[in-house]
Structure formats: structure tokens, C-alpha cells
Design an enzyme around this catalytic site. Structure first.
Site, PDB file in Angstrom:
ATOM      1  N   CYS A  33       0.850  -1.183   0.000  1.00 55.21           N
ATOM      2  CA  CYS A  33       0.000   0.000   0.000  1.00 55.21           C
ATOM      3  C   CYS A  33       0.890   1.240   0.000  1.00 55.21           C
ATOM      4  O   CYS A  33       2.110   1.142   0.131  1.00 55.21           O
ATOM      5  CB  CYS A  33      -0.916   0.014   1.221  1.00 55.21           C
ATOM      6  SG  CYS A  33      -2.038  -1.410   1.333  1.00 55.21           S
TER       7      CYS A  33
ATOM      8  N   ARG B  73      -4.789   1.879  -1.177  1.00 54.39           N
ATOM      9  CA  ARG B  73      -4.958   0.558  -0.589  1.00 54.39           C
ATOM     10  C   ARG B  73      -4.874  -0.567  -1.605  1.00 54.39           C
ATOM     11  O   ARG B  73      -5.487  -0.523  -2.675  1.00 54.39           O
ATOM     12  CB  ARG B  73      -6.325   0.480   0.116  1.00 54.39           C
ATOM     13  CG  ARG B  73      -6.579  -0.866   0.785  1.00 54.39           C
ATOM     14  CD  ARG B  73      -7.963  -0.926   1.404  1.00 54.39           C
ATOM     15  NE  ARG B  73      -8.191  -2.240   2.008  1.00 54.39           N
ATOM     16  CZ  ARG B  73      -9.367  -2.676   2.422  1.00 54.39           C
ATOM     17  NH1 ARG B  73     -10.434  -1.902   2.316  1.00 54.39           N
ATOM     18  NH2 ARG B  73      -9.494  -3.882   2.937  1.00 54.39           N
ATOM     19  N   LEU B  74      -4.100  -1.570  -1.250  1.00 55.19           N
ATOM     20  CA  LEU B  74      -4.127  -2.873  -1.927  1.00 55.19           C
ATOM     21  C   LEU B  74      -4.831  -3.833  -0.980  1.00 55.19           C
ATOM     22  O   LEU B  74      -4.305  -4.161   0.088  1.00 55.19           O
ATOM     23  CB  LEU B  74      -2.712  -3.360  -2.236  1.00 55.19           C
ATOM     24  CG  LEU B  74      -2.606  -4.735  -2.893  1.00 55.19           C
ATOM     25  CD1 LEU B  74      -3.261  -4.730  -4.273  1.00 55.19           C
ATOM     26  CD2 LEU B  74      -1.143  -5.165  -3.014  1.00 55.19           C
ATOM     27  N   SER B  75      -6.035  -4.253  -1.322  1.00 51.41           N
ATOM     28  CA  SER B  75      -6.855  -5.076  -0.426  1.00 51.41           C
ATOM     29  C   SER B  75      -6.415  -6.528  -0.488  1.00 51.41           C
ATOM     30  O   SER B  75      -6.417  -7.139  -1.563  1.00 51.41           O
ATOM     31  CB  SER B  75      -8.326  -4.968  -0.817  1.00 51.41           C
ATOM     32  OG  SER B  75      -8.763  -3.630  -0.805  1.00 51.41           O
ATOM     33  N   ILE B  76      -6.040  -7.074   0.679  1.00 52.31           N
ATOM     34  CA  ILE B  76      -5.583  -8.461   0.734  1.00 52.31           C
ATOM     35  C   ILE B  76      -6.329  -9.244   1.810  1.00 52.31           C
ATOM     36  O   ILE B  76      -6.975 -10.254   1.523  1.00 52.31           O
ATOM     37  CB  ILE B  76      -4.059  -8.525   0.993  1.00 52.31           C
ATOM     38  CG1 ILE B  76      -3.287  -7.875  -0.164  1.00 52.31           C
ATOM     39  CG2 ILE B  76      -3.611  -9.980   1.171  1.00 52.31           C
ATOM     40  CD1 ILE B  76      -1.795  -7.829   0.039  1.00 52.31           C
TER      41      ILE B  76
ATOM     42  N   ASN C 263       1.297   0.828   6.141  1.00 51.47           N
ATOM     43  CA  ASN C 263       1.656  -0.012   5.003  1.00 51.47           C
ATOM     44  C   ASN C 263       2.398  -1.225   5.535  1.00 51.47           C
ATOM     45  O   ASN C 263       3.404  -1.079   6.227  1.00 51.47           O
ATOM     46  CB  ASN C 263       2.544   0.760   4.015  1.00 51.47           C
ATOM     47  CG  ASN C 263       3.151  -0.140   2.956  1.00 51.47           C
ATOM     48  OD1 ASN C 263       2.523  -1.083   2.507  1.00 51.47           O
ATOM     49  ND2 ASN C 263       4.378   0.158   2.564  1.00 51.47           N
ATOM     50  N   GLY C 264       1.907  -2.423   5.227  1.00 53.66           N
ATOM     51  CA  GLY C 264       2.607  -3.612   5.674  1.00 53.66           C
ATOM     52  C   GLY C 264       1.667  -4.748   5.999  1.00 53.66           C
ATOM     53  O   GLY C 264       0.533  -4.809   5.509  1.00 53.66           O
ATOM     54  N   GLU C 265       2.136  -5.627   6.860  1.00 55.07           N
ATOM     55  CA  GLU C 265       1.352  -6.788   7.267  1.00 55.07           C
ATOM     56  C   GLU C 265       1.759  -7.187   8.682  1.00 55.07           C
ATOM     57  O   GLU C 265       2.947  -7.236   8.999  1.00 55.07           O
ATOM     58  CB  GLU C 265       1.603  -7.962   6.303  1.00 55.07           C
ATOM     59  CG  GLU C 265       0.765  -9.183   6.603  1.00 55.07           C
ATOM     60  CD  GLU C 265       0.985 -10.300   5.592  1.00 55.07           C
ATOM     61  OE1 GLU C 265       0.468 -11.414   5.820  1.00 55.07           O
ATOM     62  OE2 GLU C 265       1.688 -10.077   4.576  1.00 55.07           O
TER      63      GLU C 265
ATOM     64  N   ASP D 243      -5.883  -6.547   9.580  1.00 59.67           N
ATOM     65  CA  ASP D 243      -4.786  -6.385  10.537  1.00 59.67           C
ATOM     66  C   ASP D 243      -4.604  -4.920  10.932  1.00 59.67           C
ATOM     67  O   ASP D 243      -4.100  -4.616  12.016  1.00 59.67           O
ATOM     68  CB  ASP D 243      -3.483  -6.986   9.998  1.00 59.67           C
ATOM     69  CG  ASP D 243      -3.045  -6.410   8.665  1.00 59.67           C
ATOM     70  OD1 ASP D 243      -3.847  -5.705   8.014  1.00 59.67           O
ATOM     71  OD2 ASP D 243      -1.903  -6.685   8.247  1.00 59.67           O
TER      72      ASP D 243
END
Length: 213
Positions: free
Chosen positions: A2, A50-53, A76-78, A101
């Protein structure tokens, strides 16, 4: 992946919304699914691509507020262990709207504070966290430096972003001269290490560092 982008005005120099959104578009490739924006119309504005995952619903959108409104965050991250953290938070009375998350992360900040949260989360991240009660901006980067976090700082404004060109093209820094010591470093090493930036008054958050304004 993101893209985060924001600015904190120190002397009433907040960029007008249209120009801010034009700079936010520069990181659209990092997050093509949805764009988020927040401004308090005074000294803070935040943007997110946003990159939706994990959670594909609107519940995973950012910027995101904590339930007590103390914190607002772009991230931004996981967070790898967010599910186990969510269970513990729910046992302590926390409530969630979705399964992202990012919602777990900001709830951790609300319940545990910044230092403890960073001790218990496992992941890769760059975080911009604003404390509405104490009027403090925290820029936070994961200990391995996996996720980038650039910023520019002068006596008028703080600008921070996932991509360096969003800093370099901001009107507060676009006319700054090159830092030739950093340019020399780049020509020697073929990359620019943290905490340096190519133009004056621009930097990178070090891996594992928290910078507070």
C-alpha cells in the site's frame, strides 16, 4: 503493498487538498484498489492508497481511527500475528468491525500504547500514527526496514510517504538543492541508505526507529 502519504503543518502551511491528492496519486500503483483521505482542516492531512488483501470490505479502509478517537493511523505492511492479537484484545473487551490487521493494530495502540504494541506485533510495516489527545505524530518503521518510510522536515511542515518522489515533489522541498554528500554516497553504493535523502531536509526513518514530532 500500500502507499501512505501525509503532512503535519507546523506553521499553517497545509497544502491545499487538490495538490495533496495529486501527490497521493504518485503512489497509486502501490494500492490500486481504493484511495482514502482525511484532513482536520487545520494542521493534519493523511492519504492512503490501498491494496486489499486480508479484509476486502470497507472495514479495512484507511486512514483508520481508534474507537476512543485518540489515534488516527495510516499503515503499510502486514502484521503476521494479528489473529492471535485480536483474540487477546477481544478477551479484554475490544470490539471490531471487520477482520483487517490494520484494525487490530490500531486497537493494540489504544489498549497497550506504542512501546508495548511494537514489542508484541510480528510483521513488516511503516506506520504514521497521530495522537489527537497529545498532538504528536509518530513515524514508525519495522526493525528490518522492509517497508520504506521517507520524510521531509523543515521549520514549517513535516511530510512523510512510502515513496520518495512524493517528498521530492512537494512544494516545501521541490526547490531544495541536492545533498552532494548523499549523491556521492549513492554513486559509490548504488543506493541511498537510511537515514539519508537525496535533497536537503529530506530523510528516511531508520529500521526499528520511532520519530516523534
Amino acid at each position: 503493498m500500500c502507499g501512505i502519504f501525509g503532512e503535519l503543518s507546523l506553521k499553517d502551511t497545509l497544502l491545499e487538498k487538490s495538490k495533496f491528492l495529486n501527490l497521493l496519486e504518485l503512489s497509486k500503483n502501490r494500492g490500486p484498489d481504493k484511495q482514502g483521505y482525511f484532513s482536520n482542516n487545520s494542521y493534519l492531512q493523511l492519504g492512503f492508497n490501498r491494496l486489499s488483501i486480508i479484509d476486502l470490505s470497507d472495514n479495512g479502509d484507511q486512514p483508520i481511527f481508534s474507537r476512543d478517537k485518540k489515534f488516527i493511523m495510516i499503515f503499510n505492511g502486514e502484521i503476521y500475528n494479528y489473529l492471535s492479537l485480536k483474540i487477546k484484545l477481544e478477551m479484554n473487551g475490544a470490539m471490531f468491525n471487520g477482520h483487517s490487521d490494520s484494525e487490530v493494530l490500531i486497537t493494540c495502540f489504544q489498549y497497550y500504547g506504542i512501546d508495548k504494541t511494537l514489542e508484541i506485533i510480528d510483521g513488516m510495516f511503516s506506520i504514521a500514527l497521530f495522537d489527537n489527545f497529545e498532538k504528536k505524530l509518530h513515524l514508525i518503521r519495522d526493525f528490518a526496514g522492509i517497508k520504506p518510510l521517507h520524510f521531509g522536515f523543515n521549520n514549517r511542515v513535516v511530510v512523510f510517504a512510502s515513496q520518495y518522489n512524493q517528498i521530492a515533489k512537494h512544494p516545501e522541498f521541490s526547490d531544495n538543492s541536492y545533498n552532494y554528500d548523499v549523491l556521492k554516497l549513492y554513486l559509490t553504493q548504488h543506493f541511498i541508505p537510511s537515514p539519508f535523502g537525496l535533497i536537503k531536509d529530506t530523510y528516511q526513518v531508520l529500521p526499528g526507529e520511532i520519530i516523534t514530532f
